[in-house]
Write a protein that holds these residues in place. Structure first.
Motif, PDB file in Angstrom:
ATOM      1  N   TYR A 133       8.390  -8.406  28.968  1.00 43.34           N
ATOM      2  CA  TYR A 133       8.575  -9.644  28.683  1.00 43.34           C
ATOM      3  C   TYR A 133       8.616 -10.922  29.697  1.00 43.34           C
ATOM      4  N   ALA A 134       8.627 -12.248  29.354  1.00 40.73           N
ATOM      5  CA  ALA A 134       8.686 -13.123  30.281  1.00 40.73           C
ATOM      6  C   ALA A 134       9.816 -13.021  31.324  1.00 40.73           C
ATOM      7  N   ARG A 135      11.046 -12.601  30.824  1.00 41.47           N
ATOM      8  CA  ARG A 135      12.032 -12.542  31.666  1.00 41.47           C
ATOM      9  C   ARG A 135      12.538 -11.120  31.432  1.00 41.47           C
ATOM     10  N   ALA A 136      13.210 -10.587  32.660  1.00 48.74           N
ATOM     11  CA  ALA A 136      13.553  -9.248  32.951  1.00 48.74           C
ATOM     12  C   ALA A 136      14.916  -9.276  33.083  1.00 48.74           C
ATOM     13  N   LYS A 137      15.665  -8.164  33.055  1.00 49.58           N
ATOM     14  CA  LYS A 137      17.270  -7.943  33.417  1.00 49.58           C
ATOM     15  C   LYS A 137      17.395  -8.775  34.560  1.00 49.58           C
ATOM     16  N   PRO A 138      18.374  -9.607  34.634  1.00 42.61           N
ATOM     17  CA  PRO A 138      19.871  -9.508  33.823  1.00 42.61           C
ATOM     18  C   PRO A 138      19.539 -10.329  32.484  1.00 42.61           C
ATOM     19  N   PHE A 139      18.365 -11.058  32.349  1.00 46.60           N
ATOM     20  CA  PHE A 139      18.158 -11.587  30.966  1.00 46.60           C
ATOM     21  C   PHE A 139      18.261 -10.548  29.729  1.00 46.60           C
ATOM     22  N   ASP A 166      22.229  -4.579  34.683  1.00 41.43           N
ATOM     23  CA  ASP A 166      22.053  -3.764  33.506  1.00 41.43           C
ATOM     24  C   ASP A 166      23.077  -4.094  32.520  1.00 41.43           C
ATOM     25  N   MET A 167      24.420  -4.134  33.280  1.00 40.43           N
ATOM     26  CA  MET A 167      25.443  -4.506  32.400  1.00 40.43           C
ATOM     27  C   MET A 167      25.536  -6.059  31.879  1.00 40.43           C
ATOM     28  N   ILE A 168      25.042  -7.085  32.510  1.00 37.96           N
ATOM     29  CA  ILE A 168      25.192  -8.272  32.350  1.00 37.96           C
ATOM     30  C   ILE A 168      23.924  -8.478  30.949  1.00 37.96           C
ATOM     31  N   GLY A 174      24.373  -8.073  23.496  1.00 41.66           N
ATOM     32  CA  GLY A 174      25.527  -7.877  22.395  1.00 41.66           C
ATOM     33  C   GLY A 174      25.321  -6.037  22.135  1.00 41.66           C
ATOM     34  N   MET A 175      25.067  -5.467  23.305  1.00 43.47           N
ATOM     35  CA  MET A 175      25.160  -4.107  23.132  1.00 43.47           C
ATOM     36  C   MET A 175      26.287  -3.636  24.126  1.00 43.47           C
ATOM     37  N   ALA A 176      26.681  -2.288  23.751  1.00 46.19           N
ATOM     38  CA  ALA A 176      27.739  -1.719  24.574  1.00 46.19           C
ATOM     39  C   ALA A 176      27.130  -1.478  25.813  1.00 46.19           C
ATOM     40  N   GLY A 177      27.752  -1.586  26.956  1.00 46.43           N
ATOM     41  CA  GLY A 177      27.102  -1.269  28.417  1.00 46.43           C
ATOM     42  C   GLY A 177      27.869  -0.183  29.045  1.00 46.43           C
ATOM     43  N   ILE A 178      27.151   0.927  29.433  1.00 41.80           N
ATOM     44  CA  ILE A 178      27.833   2.136  30.060  1.00 41.80           C
ATOM     45  C   ILE A 178      27.326   2.178  31.556  1.00 41.80           C
ATOM     46  N   ILE A 179      28.253   2.315  32.238  1.00 38.68           N
ATOM     47  CA  ILE A 179      27.774   2.363  33.838  1.00 38.68           C
ATOM     48  C   ILE A 179      27.555   3.843  34.183  1.00 38.68           C
ATOM     49  N   LEU A 193      34.321  -4.081  38.015  1.00 38.02           N
ATOM     50  CA  LEU A 193      34.346  -5.420  37.822  1.00 38.02           C
ATOM     51  C   LEU A 193      33.098  -5.908  36.935  1.00 38.02           C
ATOM     52  N   TRP A 194      32.318  -5.198  36.596  1.00 42.78           N
ATOM     53  CA  TRP A 194      31.250  -5.599  36.031  1.00 42.78           C
ATOM     54  C   TRP A 194      31.419  -5.375  34.401  1.00 42.78           C
ATOM     55  N   PRO A 195      30.808  -6.397  33.468  1.00 43.86           N
ATOM     56  CA  PRO A 195      30.996  -6.154  32.051  1.00 43.86           C
ATOM     57  C   PRO A 195      30.657  -4.640  31.794  1.00 43.86           C
ATOM     58  N   HIS A 196      31.493  -3.971  31.025  1.00 45.78           N
ATOM     59  CA  HIS A 196      31.244  -2.749  30.529  1.00 45.78           C
ATOM     60  C   HIS A 196      32.099  -2.240  29.559  1.00 45.78           C
ATOM     61  N   GLN A 197      31.840  -1.196  28.697  1.00 48.51           N
ATOM     62  CA  GLN A 197      32.740  -0.679  27.761  1.00 48.51           C
ATOM     63  C   GLN A 197      32.947   0.844  28.200  1.00 48.51           C
ATOM     64  N   ALA A 198      32.269   1.414  29.273  1.00 50.93           N
ATOM     65  CA  ALA A 198      32.561   2.696  29.672  1.00 50.93           C
ATOM     66  C   ALA A 198      31.942   2.936  30.816  1.00 50.93           C
ATOM     67  N   ILE A 199      32.338   3.822  31.785  1.00 51.88           N
ATOM     68  CA  ILE A 199      31.924   4.494  32.858  1.00 51.88           C
ATOM     69  C   ILE A 199      31.787   5.974  33.010  1.00 51.88           C
TER      70      ILE A 199
END
Length: 214
Positions: A133-139, A166-168, A174-179, A193-199
């Motif tokens: 895609y035109a933009r990679a993560k963190p997009f 990945d978490m950004i 709009g997805m749950a982020g798991i570290i 300190l990253w945005p996340h729902q679980a580690i």
């Protein structure tokens, strides 16, 4: 959905090997894997910055990057392996008909052959690379594109990764982020300190998270 480097596969040994060959070609001493491993999720940029102590703005950077790419492409999967616990996790997902896919910032020229060498091509529901895609993560674009390929809405998906980007991206999609704390954790900021729902400390811990969501 999974990141590739540092989440599904331990690619750091082969990435570090490519960098060390490059360092030696320029008369520099090789660096230990432990020093390079935290930069592996940042790909060529992070490794070259670490090894040559130059920034992406240095006029020599692009030349080094292309040389690094050639060295790495010729040695994609000599020491790369799936992390311990990942085969069992993927077997569980397949057994329970839970769709999964790969979303990585690695370029397609590396992603596709590496995923094939790891035996995952025909198992993964989608394989999205950094240049898909035109933009990679963190997009969020790659994650949103992957959700369309899986024919699922973003809210039905979780994204597992080991880098702050990945978490950004997961949060923006709009997805749950798991570290994946067992990964490379390439950031100056503590993972908590990253945005996340679980580690998770181990890949198979994701199974418990899936049960919780159900």
């Amino acid at each position: 959905m999974f990141d590739l480097d540092g989440t599904l596969a331990d690619t750091a040994p082969d990435l570090a090997h490519a960098l060390n060959v490059l360092l030696e070609q320029y008369g520099n001493a090789p660096l230990p894997l432990d020093q390079l491993r935290p930069r592996a999720s940042q790909g060529a940029r992070g490794l070259i910055e670490e090894g040559f102590k130059i920034s992406i703005n240095d006029p020599f950077f692009e030349e080094l990057k292309e040389q690094f790419y050639t060295l790495y492409q010729n040695n994609l999967c000599s020491q790369t392996r799936l992390f311990i616990g990942v085969p069992e996790l993927l077997d569980y997902l397949d057994l329970h008909h839970i769709p999964w896919g790969i979303v990585t910032n690695k370029f397609k020229r590396f992603t596709d052959p590496l995923v094939s060498l790891l035996g995952l091509t025909h198992r993964s529901g989608c394989i999205v690379s950094g240049d898909s895609y035109a933009r990679a993560k963190p997009f969020p674009d790659p994650l949103l594109g992957a959700s369309e390929e899986l024919q699922l809405i973003p809210e039905e998906l979780v994204y597992v990764g080991d880098d702050e980007r990945d978490m950004i991206a997961a949060q923006a999609a709009g997805m749950a982020g798991i570290i994946a704390r067992y990964g490379y954790l390439g950031s100056d900021k503590a993972p908590e300190l990253w945005p996340h729902q679980a580690i998770i400390e181990h890949p198979e811990e994701l199974i418990r998270f899936i049960h919780y969501l159900q």
